[in-house]
Motif scaffolding. Structure first.
Motif, PDB file in Angstrom:
ATOM      1  N   LEU A   1      26.351 -46.362  61.018  1.00  0.00           N
ATOM      2  CA  LEU A   1      26.860 -47.513  60.270  1.00  0.00           C
ATOM      3  C   LEU A   1      25.747 -48.198  59.494  1.00  0.00           C
ATOM      4  O   LEU A   1      25.950 -48.638  58.345  1.00  0.00           O
ATOM      5  N   LEU A   2      24.563 -48.300  60.094  1.00  0.00           N
ATOM      6  CA  LEU A   2      23.445 -48.949  59.417  1.00  0.00           C
ATOM      7  C   LEU A   2      23.055 -48.177  58.157  1.00  0.00           C
ATOM      8  O   LEU A   2      22.831 -48.771  57.094  1.00  0.00           O
ATOM      9  N   LEU A   3      22.970 -46.855  58.260  1.00  0.00           N
ATOM     10  CA  LEU A   3      22.650 -46.038  57.085  1.00  0.00           C
ATOM     11  C   LEU A   3      23.723 -46.189  56.010  1.00  0.00           C
ATOM     12  O   LEU A   3      23.422 -46.327  54.816  1.00  0.00           O
ATOM     13  N   THR A   4      24.975 -46.150  56.410  1.00  0.00           N
ATOM     14  CA  THR A   4      26.075 -46.230  55.442  1.00  0.00           C
ATOM     15  C   THR A   4      26.055 -47.547  54.686  1.00  0.00           C
ATOM     16  O   THR A   4      26.139 -47.576  53.450  1.00  0.00           O
ATOM     17  N   LEU A   5      25.946 -48.645  55.404  1.00  0.00           N
ATOM     18  CA  LEU A   5      25.976 -49.964  54.769  1.00  0.00           C
ATOM     19  C   LEU A   5      24.782 -50.184  53.850  1.00  0.00           C
ATOM     20  O   LEU A   5      24.934 -50.699  52.729  1.00  0.00           O
ATOM     21  N   THR A   6      23.597 -49.810  54.297  1.00  0.00           N
ATOM     22  CA  THR A   6      22.403 -50.067  53.481  1.00  0.00           C
ATOM     23  C   THR A   6      22.381 -49.198  52.229  1.00  0.00           C
ATOM     24  O   THR A   6      21.950 -49.653  51.160  1.00  0.00           O
ATOM     25  N   CYS A   7      22.844 -47.949  52.316  1.00  0.00           N
ATOM     26  CA  CYS A   7      22.899 -47.100  51.121  1.00  0.00           C
ATOM     27  C   CYS A   7      23.919 -47.648  50.120  1.00  0.00           C
ATOM     28  O   CYS A   7      23.687 -47.634  48.902  1.00  0.00           O
ATOM     29  N   LEU A   8      25.053 -48.148  50.629  1.00  0.00           N
ATOM     30  CA  LEU A   8      26.072 -48.699  49.753  1.00  0.00           C
ATOM     31  C   LEU A   8      25.564 -49.956  49.036  1.00  0.00           C
ATOM     32  O   LEU A   8      25.723 -50.114  47.817  1.00  0.00           O
ATOM     33  N   LEU A   9      24.928 -50.859  49.782  1.00  0.00           N
ATOM     34  CA  LEU A   9      24.386 -52.070  49.174  1.00  0.00           C
ATOM     35  C   LEU A   9      23.269 -51.735  48.189  1.00  0.00           C
ATOM     36  O   LEU A   9      23.168 -52.347  47.110  1.00  0.00           O
ATOM     37  N   ALA A  10      22.417 -50.749  48.531  1.00  0.00           N
ATOM     38  CA  ALA A  10      21.337 -50.359  47.626  1.00  0.00           C
ATOM     39  C   ALA A  10      21.898 -49.805  46.316  1.00  0.00           C
ATOM     40  O   ALA A  10      21.313 -50.024  45.248  1.00  0.00           O
ATOM     41  N   ALA A  11      23.013 -49.091  46.377  1.00  0.00           N
ATOM     42  CA  ALA A  11      23.636 -48.563  45.159  1.00  0.00           C
ATOM     43  C   ALA A  11      24.029 -49.706  44.220  1.00  0.00           C
ATOM     44  O   ALA A  11      23.770 -49.656  43.013  1.00  0.00           O
ATOM     45  N   LEU A  12      24.639 -50.745  44.763  1.00  0.00           N
ATOM     46  CA  LEU A  12      25.056 -51.881  43.938  1.00  0.00           C
ATOM     47  C   LEU A  12      23.845 -52.623  43.366  1.00  0.00           C
ATOM     48  O   LEU A  12      23.843 -53.044  42.201  1.00  0.00           O
ATOM     49  N   LEU A  13      22.799 -52.762  44.182  1.00  0.00           N
ATOM     50  CA  LEU A  13      21.615 -53.488  43.735  1.00  0.00           C
ATOM     51  C   LEU A  13      20.858 -52.726  42.652  1.00  0.00           C
ATOM     52  O   LEU A  13      20.332 -53.333  41.703  1.00  0.00           O
ATOM     53  N   CYS A  14      20.790 -51.391  42.769  1.00  0.00           N
ATOM     54  CA  CYS A  14      20.132 -50.582  41.731  1.00  0.00           C
ATOM     55  C   CYS A  14      20.845 -50.737  40.397  1.00  0.00           C
ATOM     56  O   CYS A  14      20.209 -50.872  39.345  1.00  0.00           O
ATOM     57  N   ALA A  15      22.160 -50.695  40.437  1.00  0.00           N
ATOM     58  CA  ALA A  15      22.918 -50.882  39.199  1.00  0.00           C
ATOM     59  C   ALA A  15      22.672 -52.273  38.616  1.00  0.00           C
ATOM     60  O   ALA A  15      22.649 -52.455  37.389  1.00  0.00           O
ATOM     61  N   GLY A  16      22.461 -53.274  39.484  1.00  0.00           N
ATOM     62  CA  GLY A  16      22.205 -54.626  39.015  1.00  0.00           C
ATOM     63  C   GLY A  16      20.902 -54.760  38.247  1.00  0.00           C
ATOM     64  O   GLY A  16      20.775 -55.631  37.371  1.00  0.00           O
ATOM     65  N   ILE A  17      19.910 -53.913  38.565  1.00  0.00           N
ATOM     66  CA  ILE A  17      18.628 -53.980  37.869  1.00  0.00           C
ATOM     67  C   ILE A  17      18.793 -53.630  36.391  1.00  0.00           C
ATOM     68  O   ILE A  17      18.024 -54.086  35.533  1.00  0.00           O
ATOM     69  N   ALA A  18      19.803 -52.825  36.071  1.00  0.00           N
ATOM     70  CA  ALA A  18      20.036 -52.445  34.677  1.00  0.00           C
ATOM     71  C   ALA A  18      20.517 -53.615  33.839  1.00  0.00           C
ATOM     72  O   ALA A  18      20.476 -53.553  32.602  1.00  0.00           O
ATOM     73  N   LEU A  19      20.973 -54.703  34.464  1.00  0.00           N
ATOM     74  CA  LEU A  19      21.472 -55.861  33.725  1.00  0.00           C
ATOM     75  C   LEU A  19      20.298 -56.698  33.207  1.00  0.00           C
ATOM     76  O   LEU A  19      19.251 -56.774  33.864  1.00  0.00           O
ATOM     77  N   PRO A  20      20.446 -57.335  32.063  1.00  0.00           N
ATOM     78  CA  PRO A  20      19.355 -58.154  31.493  1.00  0.00           C
ATOM     79  C   PRO A  20      19.232 -59.507  32.193  1.00  0.00           C
ATOM     80  O   PRO A  20      19.489 -60.566  31.613  1.00  0.00           O
ATOM     81  N   VAL A  21      18.834 -59.484  33.460  1.00  0.00           N
ATOM     82  CA  VAL A  21      18.746 -60.707  34.259  1.00  0.00           C
ATOM     83  C   VAL A  21      17.366 -61.327  34.093  1.00  0.00           C
ATOM     84  O   VAL A  21      16.396 -60.649  33.731  1.00  0.00           O
TER      85      VAL A  21
END
Length: 437
Positions: free
Chosen positions: A278-298
């Motif tokens: 469960l720990l691996l699953t949750l952290t990989c899923l959250l990391a996927a969303l965060l990586c995509a967020g870096i592409a935004l002009p924040v």
């Protein structure tokens, strides 16, 4: 010596790994900045980052085979020498081709050091200690990733980008050389001699890869390391496009590494709370969303928050994928299985930067982070389908280790799980599942 009874070797290994990884983490962004100063575009940056992984791609499995049938420690000084030379000579290189070559030498040195040290942790840790010890071991990597980019950012800049990046690479080479000071008495002599199976009884690579749990650990590790690698190589490019100074990029990369250290310090309670799957699953899923967020002009402050959260999530994948592979693999092929995991890492480090370079050339410097988000999303699906972790029954494992130690008069030999089959013990289930190869 009983595994875990004296962890001085682990502390020395963490210190050496901190300097070796610090040198590499300092050199990787410095290579990108020096290549930009020499006229490289996004595609060329991707090629140079990929060459870093190309030589290790072919060397990992032979080195793993050699370590399965011999000592681990000799690979460590060899790795330090190659890292030192690769960093320093990258700083002296005057063309993109020679930079790519010495970047490959640096990658080969890093591979030698990592195979030797990971095999050492697997060999000298009891089964129920492996998650903890691998977590502590990877703190060394995170410490290096914390200090390296900050040092690179402090040295690089001003009007002479080519000269300052060359200086950073030479300093990185000197930093790697400091790792020599911690490589003494790092491998238990009796443990090393007791863990050498018959060279004629080698399990085929295909058989290891078919063992349940090994492919999952390899893919998760590939995705997590690709994210870390592209982040290190392409955040400077994103900074150039958004007008962020190299010193600020260094601080941002170090914030990510600091969050990774924090994650690994609390890894044991997280495992008790959620379990490995469960720990691996949750952290990989959250990391996927965060990586995509870096592409935004924040703005820069929001980018820092994204990187802190991403660093915490990425901190889980590497140590737990090591344990997944080690515990799934046959006992006398652990180093080879770890080498296959590193081969997967290097495949990702070759393919992901090349794909990132193509995407960046077409869609912009931030687009590769969307690719990483997709890769991490796939890894979360792999994690949720991986076999249940054996540490759910930690006490029975410890009791089993105690029983094995009672069956031999030599406590050092009993401490090494790899020697159980040679000593006449029961053949592990993972080994029986392979048949006769």
């Amino acid at each position: 010596m009983r595994p875990g009874g004296n962890r001085g070797w682990l502390l020395r290994l963490v210190i050496a790994f901190s300097f070796a990884q610090g040198a590499v983490s300092m050199a990787r962004p410095a290579v990108s900045y020096r290549a930009l100063a020499l006229g490289a575009d996004e595609r060329a940056i991707g090629v140079i980052a990929g060459v870093y992984a190309l030589l290790p791609l072919f060397a990992a499995v032979p080195l793993g085979r050699r370590t399965d049938h011999g000592r681990c420690a000799p690979l460590l000084p060899v790795g330090v020498v190659l890292i030192t030379g690769g960093c320093a000579l990258s700083g002296l290189a005057g063309s993109l081709w020679t930079m790519a070559l010495w970047s490959g030498v640096m990658g080969l040195g890093h591979l030698c050091f990592v195979i030797g040290s990971q095999s050492l942790v697997a060999r000298q840790s009891a089964p129920h200690e492996q998650d903890r010890n691998f977590g502590h071991f990877t703190i060394g990597a995170a410490l290096g990733q914390l200090v390296g980019p900050v040092a690179a950012g402090a040295l690089i800049g001003g009007g002479d980008m080519a000269g300052s990046s060359a200086l950073a690479l030479i300093v990185a080479g000197a930093t790697a050389a400091v790792a020599f000071t911690s490589l003494w008495r790092i491998e238990h002599r009796r443990t090393a001699s007791a863990s050498r199976p018959d060279k004629g009884d080698r399990i085929p690579v295909g058989g290891i890869l078919r063992t349940r749990g090994v492919p999952a650990g390899i893919f998760i590790s590939l995705a997590v390391l690709s994210a870390t690698d592209i982040l290190t190589a392409y955040l400077p490019v994103v900074g150039e496009h958004r007008g962020i100074a190299p010193s600020v990029i260094g601080v941002l990369l170090s914030l990510r590494a600091a969050a990774t250290i924090a994650c690994r310090l609390v890894l044991t309670p997280l495992l008790r709370l959620l379990g490995r799957t469960l720990l691996l699953t949750l952290t990989c899923l959250l990391a996927a969303l965060l990586c995509a967020g870096i592409a935004l002009p924040v703005p820069v402050w929001a980018l820092g928050l994204l990187l802190v959260a991403l660093g915490f999530c990425l901190g889980v994948g590497q140590p737990l994928s090591m344990t997944t592979v080690v515990q799934a693999a046959p006992d006398d092929a652990r180093s080879t299985a770890l080498a296959l995991r590193l081969t997967g890492n290097r495949l990702g480090q070759v393919a992901a930067p090349a794909a990132a370079g193509l995407i960046a050339g077409v869609a912009g410097a931030a687009a590769p982070f969307v690719l990483l988000g997709v890769l991490l999303l796939l890894s979360s699906g792999v994690a949720v389908r991986s076999p249940r972790e054996p540490e759910d029954a930690e006490e029975p494992e410890e009791a089993e280790g105690t029983k094995e130690r009672e069956e031999t008069d030599d406590p050092d030999e009993a401490a090494e799980p790899d020697a159980s089959e040679d000593a006449g013990g029961e053949v592990p289930e993972a080994r029986r599942s392979l048949g006769r190869g």
